[in-house]
Every structure is written in C-alpha cells, then in structure tokens.
Write a protein that holds these residues in place. Sequence first.
Motif, short mmCIF file in Angstrom:
data_model
loop_
_atom_site.label_atom_id
_atom_site.label_comp_id
_atom_site.label_asym_id
_atom_site.label_seq_id
_atom_site.Cartn_x
_atom_site.Cartn_y
_atom_site.Cartn_z
N THR A 81 -4.97 1.80 0.25
CA THR A 81 -5.50 1.39 1.56
C THR A 81 -4.69 1.98 2.71
O THR A 81 -3.46 1.82 2.75
CB THR A 81 -5.46 -0.14 1.67
OG1 THR A 81 -6.21 -0.69 0.59
CG2 THR A 81 -6.03 -0.61 3.00
N ASP A 82 -5.37 2.65 3.62
CA ASP A 82 -4.66 3.29 4.73
C ASP A 82 -5.70 3.90 5.67
O ASP A 82 -6.91 3.77 5.45
CB ASP A 82 -3.71 4.37 4.19
CG ASP A 82 -2.45 4.52 5.04
OD1 ASP A 82 -2.51 4.26 6.26
OD2 ASP A 82 -1.41 4.91 4.49
N ASP A 83 -5.24 4.56 6.71
CA ASP A 83 -6.14 5.37 7.51
C ASP A 83 -6.84 6.39 6.59
O ASP A 83 -6.29 6.78 5.56
CB ASP A 83 -5.36 6.11 8.59
CG ASP A 83 -4.74 5.15 9.59
OD1 ASP A 83 -5.36 4.12 9.90
OD2 ASP A 83 -3.62 5.43 10.06
N THR B 290 -10.65 -3.93 5.48
CA THR B 290 -9.72 -3.38 6.45
C THR B 290 -9.94 -1.88 6.67
O THR B 290 -9.69 -1.39 7.76
CB THR B 290 -8.25 -3.66 6.06
OG1 THR B 290 -8.01 -3.09 4.78
CG2 THR B 290 -7.99 -5.14 5.98
N VAL B 291 -10.41 -1.16 5.65
CA VAL B 291 -10.74 0.25 5.89
C VAL B 291 -12.17 0.37 6.41
O VAL B 291 -12.47 1.30 7.16
CB VAL B 291 -10.52 1.15 4.66
CG1 VAL B 291 -9.12 0.99 4.12
CG2 VAL B 291 -11.56 0.94 3.59
N ALA C 112 0.86 -1.19 0.00
CA ALA C 112 0.00 0.00 0.00
C ALA C 112 0.89 1.24 0.00
O ALA C 112 1.21 1.77 -1.06
CB ALA C 112 -0.94 -0.02 1.19
N ASN C 113 1.32 1.64 1.19
CA ASN C 113 2.16 2.84 1.28
C ASN C 113 3.35 2.60 2.21
O ASN C 113 3.59 3.35 3.14
CB ASN C 113 1.32 4.01 1.80
CG ASN C 113 2.06 5.33 1.79
OD1 ASN C 113 2.69 5.68 0.80
ND2 ASN C 113 2.01 6.06 2.90
N SER D 206 0.54 1.45 9.72
CA SER D 206 -0.82 1.55 9.20
C SER D 206 -1.62 0.33 9.63
O SER D 206 -1.43 -0.78 9.12
CB SER D 206 -0.74 1.63 7.67
OG SER D 206 -2.02 1.52 7.10
N SER E 122 -8.60 -2.06 0.05
CA SER E 122 -9.01 -3.26 0.77
C SER E 122 -10.25 -2.91 1.58
O SER E 122 -10.16 -2.26 2.62
CB SER E 122 -7.89 -3.74 1.69
OG SER E 122 -6.79 -4.19 0.94
N VAL F 85 4.40 -2.80 5.80
CA VAL F 85 3.11 -2.11 5.90
C VAL F 85 3.23 -0.66 6.36
O VAL F 85 2.26 0.09 6.26
CB VAL F 85 2.15 -2.83 6.88
CG1 VAL F 85 1.84 -4.22 6.35
CG2 VAL F 85 2.73 -2.91 8.28
N MET G 194 -3.76 -5.37 9.24
CA MET G 194 -4.86 -6.33 9.16
C MET G 194 -4.78 -7.16 7.87
O MET G 194 -4.95 -8.38 7.89
CB MET G 194 -6.19 -5.59 9.24
CG MET G 194 -7.41 -6.48 9.21
SD MET G 194 -7.52 -7.66 10.59
CE MET G 194 -8.62 -6.78 11.69
N THR G 195 -4.52 -6.50 6.76
CA THR G 195 -4.39 -7.24 5.50
C THR G 195 -3.21 -8.22 5.56
O THR G 195 -3.31 -9.33 5.05
CB THR G 195 -4.23 -6.26 4.31
OG1 THR G 195 -5.49 -5.61 4.09
CG2 THR G 195 -3.82 -6.98 3.04
N LEU H 82 -13.07 0.30 10.64
CA LEU H 82 -11.91 0.86 11.34
C LEU H 82 -11.58 2.29 10.92
O LEU H 82 -11.28 3.14 11.76
CB LEU H 82 -10.69 -0.05 11.09
CG LEU H 82 -9.42 0.32 11.82
CD1 LEU H 82 -9.60 0.22 13.34
CD2 LEU H 82 -8.26 -0.59 11.37
N GLY H 83 -11.64 2.57 9.63
CA GLY H 83 -11.23 3.88 9.14
C GLY H 83 -12.10 5.01 9.67
O GLY H 83 -11.60 6.04 10.13
N PRO I 107 -4.78 -0.59 9.05
CA PRO I 107 -5.51 -1.35 8.02
C PRO I 107 -4.58 -2.31 7.27
O PRO I 107 -4.97 -3.42 6.93
CB PRO I 107 -6.06 -0.26 7.10
CG PRO I 107 -6.11 0.97 7.95
CD PRO I 107 -4.95 0.85 8.90
N ASN I 108 -3.37 -1.88 7.02
CA ASN I 108 -2.45 -2.74 6.28
C ASN I 108 -1.84 -3.84 7.15
O ASN I 108 -1.48 -4.90 6.63
CB ASN I 108 -1.41 -1.88 5.56
CG ASN I 108 -2.05 -1.09 4.43
OD1 ASN I 108 -2.70 -1.66 3.55
ND2 ASN I 108 -1.92 0.22 4.47
N TYR J 154 -0.97 5.57 16.71
CA TYR J 154 -2.42 5.77 16.91
C TYR J 154 -2.68 6.39 18.28
O TYR J 154 -1.92 6.15 19.22
CB TYR J 154 -3.15 4.43 16.74
CG TYR J 154 -3.18 4.04 15.28
CD1 TYR J 154 -4.25 4.40 14.49
CD2 TYR J 154 -2.10 3.39 14.69
CE1 TYR J 154 -4.27 4.10 13.13
CE2 TYR J 154 -2.10 3.10 13.34
CZ TYR J 154 -3.19 3.45 12.56
OH TYR J 154 -3.19 3.17 11.22
#
Lengths: 423, 423
Positions: free
Chosen positions: A229-231, A256-257, A193-194, B98, A253, B95, B103-104, B259-260, B100-101, B134
């Motif tokens: 995909t991220d926050d 997950t988001v 992702a990032n 992050s 994704s 990842v 989780m993936t 989550l986001g 969400p990432n 976070y």
Amino acid sequence: MASDEFIARYRIETPYPVEEAAEAMAGEQSSGTFVDVPGETDSLRERHGARVVDTTVLEEVSEPTLPGTTPPADIESSPTYRRAEVELAFPVENVGRSLPNVMTAIAGNLFELRHFSGLRLIDLDLPASIADAYPGPQFGINGTREIVGVEDRPIIGTIIKPSVGLSPEDTAELVSEVVASGVDFIKDDELIANPPYSRVEDRVAAVMDVIDTHREETGKEVMYACNITDDLESMLEHHDAVVEAGGNCVMVSMNTVGLGAFAKLRREASLPIHGHRNGWGALSRCPQLGFDYEVYHQFFRLAGADHLHVNGIRNKFCESDESVVASARAVQTPISSSDDVAMPVFSSGQWAGQASDTHEALGNADLMYLSGGGILGHPDGPAAGVAHLKQGWEAAMEGIPLEEYAETHEELRVALDHYGDRR
Amino acid sequence: MASDEFIARYRIETPYPVEEAAEAMAGEQSSGTFVDVPGETDSLRERHGARVVDTTVLEEVSEPTLPGTTPPADIESSPTYRRAEVELAFPVENVGRSLPNVMTAIAGNLFELRHFSGLRLIDLDLPASIADAYPGPQFGINGTREIVGVEDRPIIGTIIKPSVGLSPEDTAELVSEVVASGVDFIKDDELIANPPYSRVEDRVAAVMDVIDTHREETGKEVMYACNITDDLESMLEHHDAVVEAGGNCVMVSMNTVGLGAFAKLRREASLPIHGHRNGWGALSRCPQLGFDYEVYHQFFRLAGADHLHVNGIRNKFCESDESVVASARAVQTPISSSDDVAMPVFSSGQWAGQASDTHEALGNADLMYLSGGGILGHPDGPAAGVAHLKQGWEAAMEGIPLEEYAETHEELRVALDHYGDRR
C-alpha cells in the motif's frame, strides 16, 4: 434486468411518502435539478432518467436515525419515519463502462439528501457490459489454491505481529518459526507497508529467503502477502520488488489507495492481490447509512482483487455474524461469470472455535482462515497454533463436534482450554 | 507536536472509561493484538506505539449511537455511554511519507472496534515531513484567479443542467448562453463524465470552441471544469484531450477515483483540478461516525486538488451551516505552507441570498460560488441569473443589506422575489 441498465437497491428511511422519496432519488441521480431548467425535456428524461423499479415499505420509527432531514411542509403533527427498500434502474448509457462513474450514479450525493434520515446501498446488479470491461481477479480461488498446493480445505494463514516495529530480519525470524509450523499463508499487518525501518524490498527479500528455504526443504510453498500500500507509482515499484524477490502475493489497503489505483495495479500485476478493507467501518457501521459489503466489494473485485477480507464469525469487532456471512457469500457469487469470484478472507479473533459455523454458513471451504493471536498466541507455540486450526477444520468438514475431536488432538484440546475460556 | 509525529483528534462514544478506550485505540493502531505475542517488547512499544496525548470528557448519553458495542464485563447495571475527545500521536516512522498509510494508521479498523458506539475523526495535524512529500495544489486560489482574471470577488460559476443527456452540441449551445452572461466558471455535473453520447474529447472541443470565441470577442476567459472522472488511464487520456482542445480545468470525483489515482493525475496534470466530493455523505452524515471534512479533505488537497467542494450555506442537502463554514475555512488554512491552500467551492441551492453570510463566515471572497438553478432558472434567463449573483456579492462585500441593494438592481430584485419566496 434489461442488459442496458444497472440496478441498485437501497434501504431508506424517510418522512416522505416512499414513492415520492424514491422518485427524488431517481431524479437527483439522473436528470433532476432543484428548479426546472430548459433542456430537461420529456425525451431526455425518458432516455436518461433513472427509473423506480420497486418500492417495499418496511417498519416505521418515530425518531430519525440521522439528523438533517426536512420533513414535508404539509405535515402538521410529528412526522413518522418510514423505512423501505427501493430499487432503481440506471441506463448504462449515462455512465458508459466505467465503475467510478457507476459509483457516482448509485451513491453520489444521495446520502446527503434532505428527504432521508437513512440511506444505504444493499444490492447492486451490474450487467455484463460493465462487468466484462474489467479484468476481475487474476488468480481467484483456484489460482490461489494452486500456488500453495491446498485443494480441499481452507487456506490457513496468519498475520505477522506485532503489527509494526519489526525489522526485516525480525520479520524473517518470526516467519521462519511460522512456516515451520505448516501454515499456508502469511500476511503483513495493514499497519506496516513501506516504513523506513522495513522497506518492502528488504522485507520481502528477507521473508522470501525463509520461504524459499522452506520450499526447498519440504516442497511446501507458503504464500506471503506483502503489504505494498502506497502512492500509485511507489506501489507499482513495490509490486515489482516483490516479483524480483520471488514473492507470490501483494496486499493492498483498498480504501486508502482507492479504486483507480487499485485497478491500475491489477492491470500491471503478475501476482495475486490480497484486498484489505481497513477503513470499511466508516462506510458501514451505521446500519442506516453507507453500504452493505455485497455492493461495495464488487467494485474492487471487478477491478481485480483475488482475496477480499470479510471479517470473521464471532470477530473481535462489532460486525454481526449475519453480515459477515452475507459478505463472504457475496464474494463467492459470480457477477458476470464464475471467473470473477474471489476468495473470502476470514480474520479477527479466529481460532478453531468458529470453523464449524463458518463451514456451515458457506457450504464450502473456499476461503482463507487467518488467525493472528490464535496461532502466535497458542500456549504451545505457533506450530501448535497452526495444528489446532487444521484440526478444527477437519472436525468441521467431517461434522465432528470440536470437543469430541479434541479428545484425540492435543493442540486442539489445549486451544479449547485457552481460547475457549477467554471468550 | 513533535516533528516526527502526526496527531489525530477523535470524538468517541464509549461505555468504557475514556482513558482505557483511548489506550485501546492507540494499541490497535500500532503495536497491539488481541492476545499477547512474543516480540511486542517494551522498546518496540516505546519507539512505535501510538501515544494518547489528551482526553477530554464530554457529555454522557444513555443509548449508544451505533450498535455492536460490547460494554465492559464488570458493569452490572445499564451502561452509560461517554462522549469524549481523544488525541493520539503516531510516529511518522510507522508509515513513512505516505498519505495512504497515514489514513490506515489514523482510521483503519478503529471504526469497527467494540469499545466504541461512536468514533469520528475531527482533526489532523500533519508535520511538514509528510505534507511536503506531496505537491499540493498546482494552481490554488491565485492560479485560478489569474486564469479567469477575477481578483477581488468570488469566482461566479454554474453547473451545466440537465445533469445528463445533453449532446456535446447541446452542451455547447447552453454554454454559449451562459458565457454571454458574464459567468467566470462552468462545470459539468458529476453525473456526466465520458458517456457514449458525450465523449470528453467531443464535449470539451465543442465547449472550448464557444469559450474561445467568447474570449476573442470580449477578452474574457471562462474556466470550464470538464469532468474526466474515469479509470486512471482513461482519466489521464481525458486530461490530455482537454489540454489538446485548449481547455483550462478538469474535474474529478475524488471519492470514486480514490486518493492514489487522484494523486497520479496531479503529477501528470497541467491544468487545475476541480475536486468534487460526491459520496462524501456516506463518510460524514452520521455525526458519531466517519470524518469531519477538516480531516478528510487534507489528503486530496496535499495530493493536488485546486478546488474543493464544501457544499453551501442553507444548501439543499442536510449539512449544517456550521459544518459548511468549518470545511471552507479548513480548505483555506495552510497545512505546511500557504502554497498548499485550495479554493473552497460553494454550491447547492446557492443564489444571492447566501452571499452575505458566506462572506461574513470566511472573512474573504477567495472562493467559487456556484449556482445551477440559481442562474439557469432565473426568471429573466441566465444573464440575469449571473448578474444577480454578482450584485448579491457586491452588496455582501460592501456591507449593504440585500433588500436595499435590490432597490437599484433589477436582476437582484427579481431573484429576491423568485428564490426568496421559495425558501
């Protein structure tokens, strides 16, 4: 269906009489509590109670699928567990036009009720009053076809592999090989992702350089689904970075988001959103628990997914072809209007070998057909990999057996020998 | 644990040799693909590959829990299915910081792999580099205690019932009965959020009027968790409406907003966030699939949940007491620092009867203890309902048997007769 109701259909497994179990579901998800309380009046129940529309008894089993059920106290011998389909109608008034609250109403605590040794959502019928409150796909099938200039066959694509570890420059180098082969679509793996070694803005810039050059040289636009995909705030920034770099698609994704962030992205986005469903197995793999994709995907589609992954026929995962086909058909079926259909994305172990069955199952070619190893792993290289997929789909759409078509198509013949033997 | 790794622990069930299955997991979730491709070099694998840290073989079973597994081709007789615990380490570099990432990476497609007839996440160890990115809970245990002025016992609360259908005025009327009884906390049911018949702004205004008057008369602050679950922007507006009305808590259905959106709310919020986990059963009810709450809740806690539902001992649902206790302990266990612990919320069929076991299991009273029917359904009314809960917890914390304490406490005695007989 009354326009002021939404209807959910379940497959349940229960040691209770089916009617009683169905009433327990309706009560739990509307006006019920575990002891009678003042205020739960008849008029409140009539206006706000969920309603059992239909029950259909199926087979019986002697062992419960899931643990934790408490059989009725008056059963003396070993209980049997009845499977049944149950349809409930919920007043729209209970939730308003709010998909998160529809989800709580139809699912919520139901999976944990002691009445059930199995409970799975298998269908959902949303009225226009809810569906139309959401934007749905911004590009969908037609918008995606327009971008890549492909009208009459599937959009052929690939996944950048290895999934992780390539720098933006490495990625761009691989992409330059792939675009040269005539592919329509390229996506990141869901695992990249990032990360610090390949920031979205750097990766998309490097990749779009290659795609821009390719367009200038050939007139052909290739779509690149960059995984943002991220926050939420980072995801919106990544989207803008993709736009800034001249990109033409973002991938997310979905699980997950989550629904809220996904819907927010759609409202801010100017690019197609490629919906990846990783994590889906946790919600679906036990046949008597969770969701059919026909139900679940509707939330993300109304929220704005343009492309929705559905796995693939004879995939490398454990999902049945029947389930894959049902999912793909659902993605192509209008909820409120034909504007809200999305493009199903077939992937996982795909090569030309599944083209004919896929085409036959859907009755159309309005899909993405993604192949990772099937393109990058072709013995004669990515160009041959893409060529063999196009040849496979030509054969499928013309109704010509693959073996026959391969007699005059070298890349397909090599693929048949290579992938065919491996399966 | 190396500080640049995160560690996930799984319980798997597989017909493959456990080591081979574990390597398949690690490969799938980092650098693997189903055929070899150029670019998957040794150095890339070394830097980015997930690593099998540990495997512990458990029992064997003759039947697979989940369908869809393909046993190894070289097995001639009926396969057996080995259960095992597997620990994988993933590079943080894959990842970034992050969730969400993360989780993936740890979940993603794993649940669908053909190697497995069972796969469940049972533990997760996140390094500070991720956790500290976070905000975590803004109020947590101490902040929540301060608001309601309760130091040395659980926060006693109730759920407004019936779940749906009450107008703001009806709700306020019920709340006025409840606050008069000495309750610390009141929450909406998860089934009522912002429906047309009870908009958040109207409901919170009506309820806070009652709570304000009660505070002015008694000096006692009651916390009201107003359910603001909705699309992100509406949810943020609802939060502001709660602030505007002088409210002191918001409730969110974590799984339905995702989550986001949950994390975004926390970053904008000035009130404690009460995390409701409805829908959780879909991810947890099959023992060989999905998540233990010890893993799953960490995402929402780091994102900012102050209170996290954990069900209750001898609940009306199907979760075991062992699982409930493990969840509650996890919520109270620091991830990166003691600032990130949250308050576990016990609910579902709770009355004084579970106080002693709950206290014993946790070793403290840093929890919310919610009772719907157990308060509103007390034969002598809500005031007696609240009184019996406080008495039950006094007994528990002083180590006095409930029956003995009931001899001198009327409300508890009535409750023992009423709820005790029903169970």
